[in-house]
Scaffold this motif. Structure first.
Motif, PDB file in Angstrom:
ATOM      1  N   ARG A 334      92.473  16.160  51.594  1.00  0.00           N
ATOM      2  CA  ARG A 334      92.341  17.648  51.658  1.00  0.00           C
ATOM      3  C   ARG A 334      93.684  17.873  52.262  1.00  0.00           C
ATOM      4  N   GLU A 335      94.311  17.092  53.138  1.00  0.00           N
ATOM      5  CA  GLU A 335      95.571  17.446  53.573  1.00  0.00           C
ATOM      6  C   GLU A 335      96.717  17.293  52.557  1.00  0.00           C
ATOM      7  N   GLU A 342      97.588  23.058  46.141  1.00  0.00           N
ATOM      8  CA  GLU A 342      96.330  23.209  45.323  1.00  0.00           C
ATOM      9  C   GLU A 342      95.623  24.011  46.085  1.00  0.00           C
ATOM     10  N   PRO A 344      92.441  25.228  47.631  1.00  0.00           N
ATOM     11  CA  PRO A 344      91.104  24.635  48.396  1.00  0.00           C
ATOM     12  C   PRO A 344      89.535  25.178  47.839  1.00  0.00           C
ATOM     13  N   GLY A 347      84.895  23.917  52.138  1.00  0.00           N
ATOM     14  CA  GLY A 347      85.434  23.240  53.201  1.00  0.00           C
ATOM     15  C   GLY A 347      86.901  22.928  53.273  1.00  0.00           C
ATOM     16  N   PRO A 385      80.454  13.364  59.729  1.00  0.00           N
ATOM     17  CA  PRO A 385      80.371  14.975  59.421  1.00  0.00           C
ATOM     18  C   PRO A 385      80.705  15.750  60.675  1.00  0.00           C
ATOM     19  N   PRO A 386      81.557  17.003  60.693  1.00  0.00           N
ATOM     20  CA  PRO A 386      81.732  17.470  61.726  1.00  0.00           C
ATOM     21  C   PRO A 386      80.237  18.160  62.500  1.00  0.00           C
TER      22      PRO A 386
END
Ligand SMILES: Nc1ncnc2c1ncn2[C@@H]1O[C@H](COP(=O)(O)OP(=O)(O)OP(=O)(O)O)[C@@H](O)[C@H]1O
Ligand SMILES: [Mg+2]
Lengths: 590, 458
Positions: A334-335, A342, A344, A347, A385-386
């Motif tokens: 993601r980072e 790109e 997103p 999430g 998971p968060p």
């Protein structure tokens, strides 16, 4: 070699201009420190590069050199027993206690090579051409790279050679000669070819009761371990690395703690592999990209790890890959994707998260190797998971690709009930396939007992909800009995401390003995209750406490003690029933 | 740091903390800069992005008052450094490592990068030495070891500062006398009175002369908060790995740090992740927390005790959540216990010390310590469940055994967690064994028969 010059830099991402040729996914070296990078996008004269090391100090104009090769790692017999970073560069042997950017030291050391082919032999892709006998007699096979074949021109005599020194020369059909070493380079993002894939028919024995008996994973299968912080993912993966019946363990610390890696490195050489009697470290490869190491390398580390696993599989070995944690890999994705600009998705993850996860887990399999042997890679990935919420993207996508799901539960962890696998949220899709294996291994009742335990645990959840409304004492005796038996399954069977010297690993024979004993106990308890005994009467019998503590008290060496305990249970509950029946008869008569 | 190059009038745009300049000289990514405006105030910054014509400077302090034409930018030609040398203990620094106690400057021996370098996992030594803090809920239930990072999850108005000061004052090896640790204290966005409380308490206990204080006050620039823990940790690493000391680092309040991170990220226009915090907050926090540990062949160690206040007391909030995923456990304070007058108000259920297993037991503390802790946990968890049950069906609806657990829960909080003065580990263990006497023996399944006979039934 193509060259490019940096035009723009931000964090680990560079844009560079070139008039040379670069290929997508080509590995590059950046600047005088030769930082390792990879081409991630091409647009006319511009190449976009992701750098796997700290880019501090880089400037526009700095030269980037293409290697002409995709990002590749060197796989070979020297991997076992060692620790590497996310790009498989050795972490040992550095002069500094800190990780400094730049090309790391090469792997050194000589390995004893024994040829298995002769001049004139024809070798197919992935064929075995020699052996290396390591410490303790472990034999590794030297493989022709999966993209090479030909006739042996020369082969080195038995002796000691560097891992990357040529020991074989092959002439291909076009007449070109290629040198082959004990190790070879393989592109990390390309799955290694196999002859064919096979369905998994045997469980991977993990030595954890709750996994083997309730939620088994197939050899060559895939499992996910989601859980909030501190619920026991790492300890469970480490327990599996110590206790499972694989030939080779690839342990990947991906964006996790440095101390955990140091712990593995310190502990594994001290522990013995129950199957070979040799130090556990000899069957282990550790790949460490800790949370404070560069993020882009974290993204690559998961591919390095699975490539190493496939390499050992291709030697005809059964390999278990532990990845802790796949969430950190997804975050790195993601980072880096954010830095490319790109779009997103869910999430904040890029839209290709799901397909990348699928690609990764697809590399788990039982296969017939190019050399005709059977090998497997079993993948077990932790998910963080968060806020421990399993509806987030990484957990929900992973769930679609794995067959075993071992959900860890905060409430169990807080009560120090380990492993904190929640039996209601976890599942194993393949479980029915393993009945045959268990029957052949001395436990024909495995299916029935498994079903019985799962039903008890299901009922327990339902009844506890009810008890919260009306009080436990208000439940009918029959339901209280269910709660009593479910608690027994939990305490006496599912609880298994990874820190207990006696209980941290349980062999199938010991698991079966415990399973049967508890199955029988529940029958006897029912007969006692039918005869009018109260649950307190059962709990007061000496055997009750002994059953609760059998995991801690009865080790692998004295399995016959389970028999003695079972006899004590029969005797004590039998006496209780008799006493109650006598009293019942007296009251009816009187 | 010798300022090497000066650029004037190259600024083209100022947007929040970001200053866009024409590139007129050779600079490297992450190089440190100093931006001076008309007000003459120098603000630290770094080169955040670069191309052939322009560069982006991330100003790490308040940018109000800066203009374009008159901004002067000095380039240091290297990343942000902290010059350090002997004699930093007993001194007070501001949030960017400048001496503010009126004393002489530090006689620097060498420059250290404030970002630090990741410790090679291969070079790490497993932390093993048990630290006695004097707090039973920590020593007995969630032991701290030298080289660990163990945060305190607190809430606004809870006594985390007092606990931190007491731990700093008491911290010692088993059977030691105290004074074993050099202390690095970093106040990140704390009010003046909190800073003063720490200073005064450390002075009273005589610990001030072995403390280096770093203060970024609530009134200081919020972007500077991103630098304060880095300067403090650089000093701590210097003390531990150059001077060979055992260092205890107290960082408070990490919530202010994370909020500054969110502020800077949003002004950079980055895509926010949960609750507006940047997606890289995990990695960013890891670059702070992972700077704790022991290194093979080095005599010193670095132990971290970060403090954070959970927004709305929510442990699932990204700040405690991501912290918990990085640190080696957590000590959680409870408003409910605080209200009931329990001090320290530690709710042991959500607490954890992951390194406890490495630093307790026969070789390190007491052979029965781990089993006792595990048994107390199991019993207290059952007590908590029973409490929920009792709140619905009333105490009368409970079985005899459940009533025992209910009473146990009260005793546990009232006499084990609650304490009026520091306890040695032996004293803490005695309290623990005593509490178990009230429970049915058959249910003490985490203890062996021997342990019951020796400690509970005697
Ligand atoms: N199977 C087990 N047996 C005994 N103790 C355990 C077990 N599992 C976990 N624990 C205890 O719980 C602690 C936390 O476990 P672990 O570090 O594995 O959590 P985690 O899920 O990996 O957390 P994170 O996501 O933050 O890395 C351990 O330090 C250990 O004390
Ligand atoms: Mg973990």
């Amino acid at each position: 070699m193509s060259e490019a010059r940096i035009r723009w830099i931000s964090g680990p991402v560079l844009r560079a201009t070139t008039d040379g040729r670069f290929a997508l996914r080509e590995a590059v070296e950046v600047g005088p420190q030769r930082l390792l990078g990879e081409v991630v996008s091409l647009d006319g004269e511009e190449v976009i590069i992701q750098v796997y090391e700290d880019t501090t100090g880089l400037k526009p104009g700095v030269v980037i050199v293409g290697t002409g090769q995709p990002l590749a790692i060197r796989v070979g017999p020297g991997l076992l027993g060692n620790m590497f970073d996310g790009l498989l560069r050795p972490l040992a042997g550095s002069s500094s206690a800190f990780v400094t950017p730049g090309v790391a030291p090469a792997r050194t050391g000589m390995l004893p090579f024994r040829p298995k082919v002769a001049k004139g032999d024809r070798l197919a892709r992935g064929a075995i051409f020699g052996e290396v006998e390591g410490a303790g007699g472990r034999v590794q096979r030297c493989l022709v790279p999966p993209d090479r074949e030909g006739e042996v021109v020369t082969v080195a005599p038995a002796g000691s050679y560097a891992e990357d020194a040529a020991v074989l020369a092959l002439r291909d059909d076009a007449g070109a000669t290629h040198e082959v070493a004990m190790s070879h380079l393989w592109a990390v993002r390309v799955p290694r070819p196999v002859r064919l894939r096979r369905p998994g028919a045997k469980p991977l024995v993990t030595s954890q009761r709750i996994l083997d008996c309730l939620f088994p994973v197939a050899q060559g299968g895939k499992a996910a371990i989601p859980g909030g912080f501190g619920t026991g993912k790492t300890v469970l993966l480490e327990a599996l690395a110590k206790g499972c019946d694989a030939d080779v363990i690839v342990y990947l610390g991906c964006g996790e703690r440095g101390n955990e890696m140091a712990g593995v490195l310190e502990e594994f050489p001290e522990l013995t592999d129950p199957r070979s009697g040799r130090p556990l470290m000899e069957r282990t490869v550790i790949i460490a990209n800790t949370s404070n190491m560069p993020v882009a390398a974290r993204e690559a580390s998961i591919y390095s790890a699975v490539t190493v696993a496939e390499y050992f599989r291709d030697q005809g070995q059964h390999v278990a890959l532990m990845a802790d944690s796949t969430s950190r890999w997804a975050e790195a994705l993601r980072e880096v994707s954010g830095r490319f600009g790109e779009l997103p998705g869910e999430g904040g993850y890029p839209a290709y998260l799901s397909s990348r996860l699928a690609d990764f887990y697809e590399r788990a399999a039982v296969v017939e190797t190019l050399a005709g042997a059977t090998g497997s890679v079993t993948v077990m990935g932790a998910i963080s998971p968060p806020s421990g919420d399993f509806s987030e993207p990484v957990t929900s996508h992973t769930k679609r690709y794995v067959k075993a799901f071992w959900a860890l539960d905060v409430r169990r962890a807080q009560a120090r009930f380990y492993p904190a696998v929640n039996p209601l949220l976890s599942y194993a899709e393949d479980a029915h396939v393993f009945a045959e294996w268990w029957a052949a291994n001395g436990n024909p009742e495995w299916v029935a007992l498994r079903r019985k335990f799962l039903t008890l645990l299901d009922d327990q959840a339902r009844l506890e909800r009810m008890a919260r409304i009306i009080g436990k004492d208000a439940l009918p005796l029959r339901q209280q009995l269910t709660l009593f038996c479910a608690e027994l399954v939990n305490e006496a069977f599912l609880r298994q401390s990874a820190l207990s010297p006696i209980d941290r690993a349980a062999s199938p024979a010991r698991q079966s003995a415990m399973m049967r004993l508890i199955g029988r106990y529940t029958e006897l308890a029912e007969s006692a209750v039918n005869a009018g005994a109260r649950l307190e009467d059962l709990a007061a019998l000496p055997s009750y406490r002994q059953v609760l503590r059998m995991g801690e008290e009865i080790g692998e060496e004295d399995l016959e003690k389970f028999g003695a305990l079972a006899a004590a249970v029969e005797r004590e509950i039998g006496a209780l029933v008799q006493e109650k029946e006598k009293r019942n008869a007296a009251t009816t008569a009187g | 740091m010798q300022p090497r190059l000066l650029v004037e009038g190259a600024a083209r745009k100022l947007d929040g903390p970001l200053l866009f300049l024409r590139r007129t000289l050779e600079v490297g990514l992450n190089d440190a800069v100093e931006v001076r405006g008309r007000d003459g105030r120098a603000r630290l910054g770094r080169v955040a992005a670069l191309d052939e014509e322009s560069m982006t400077i991330e100003v790490l302090e308040n940018t109000s008052g800066l203009g374009l034409a008159e901004s002067v930018v000095r380039f240091f030609g290297e990343p942000l450094n902290f010059p350090l040398g002997p004699g930093i203990l007993g001194r007070v620094f501001n949030g960017v490592g400048q001496v503010v106690d009126g004393g002489p400057p530090i006689a620097a021996r060498e420059n250290y990068r404030i970002e630090g370098m990741p410790i090679n996992p291969f070079a790490r030594a497993t932390p093993r030495d048990f630290i006695e803090t004097g707090v039973t809920a920590i020593d007995l239930m969630n032991s701290l070891v030298r080289g660990q990072k163990l945060p305190i999850f607190s809430g606004g108005g809870l006594p985390h500062d007092r606990i931190a000061v007491e731990i700093a004052g008491h911290a010692r090896l088993r059977k030691g006398k105290g004074g074993d640790f050099a202390i690095v204290f970093a106040g990140i966005g704390v009010p003046f009175d909190t800073a003063e409380f720490f200073r005064a308490s450390l002075e009273k206990s005589g610990a001030l002369e072995r403390t280096a204080l770093f203060l970024n006050l609530a009134s200081d620039s919020s972007t500077q908060r991103l630098l304060t823990p880095r300067f403090a940790l650089t000093a701590a690493e210097y003390l531990a790995f150059v001077e060979g000391k055992h260092v205890l680092v107290i960082l408070t309040d990490l919530t202010n740090y994370c909020e500054a991170l969110r502020e800077v990220s949003s002004s950079k226009g980055e895509i926010p992740s949960r609750k507006g915090f940047p997606g890289y907050m995990y990695s960013d926090l890891a670059t702070l927390y992972e700077r704790a540990g022991c290194i093979k062949g080095y005599p010193g160690t670095l132990t971290q005790l970060p403090i954070l206040t959970m927004p709305a007391d929510d442990i699932g909030h990204p700040i405690p959540d991501l912290t918990g995923y990085i640190t080696e456990g957590q000590i959680v304070l409870s408003r409910d216990l605080d209200r009931r007058g329990v001090y320290p108000p530690i709710n042991v259920l959500p607490c954890l010390s992951r390194l406890m297993k490495d630093g307790t037991g026969g070789k390190y503390t007491d052979p029965d310590h781990p089993a006792l802790s595990s048994q107390l946990y199991a019993a207290y968890a059952r007590a908590a469940q029973t409490r929920v049950l009792a709140s619905v069906v009333g105490e009368e609806g409970l079985s005899a055994a459940d009533r025992k657990y209910l009473a146990f829960g009260g005793e546990f909080e009232g006499t084990l967690v609650n304490q009026t003065s520091a306890r040695s580990l032996d004293e803490s263990m005695a309290v623990g064994w005593d509490l178990l006497k009230a429970l049915p023996k058959t249910e003490l399944t985490r203890l062996s028969d021997r342990q019951i006979a020796e400690h509970v039934e005697k």
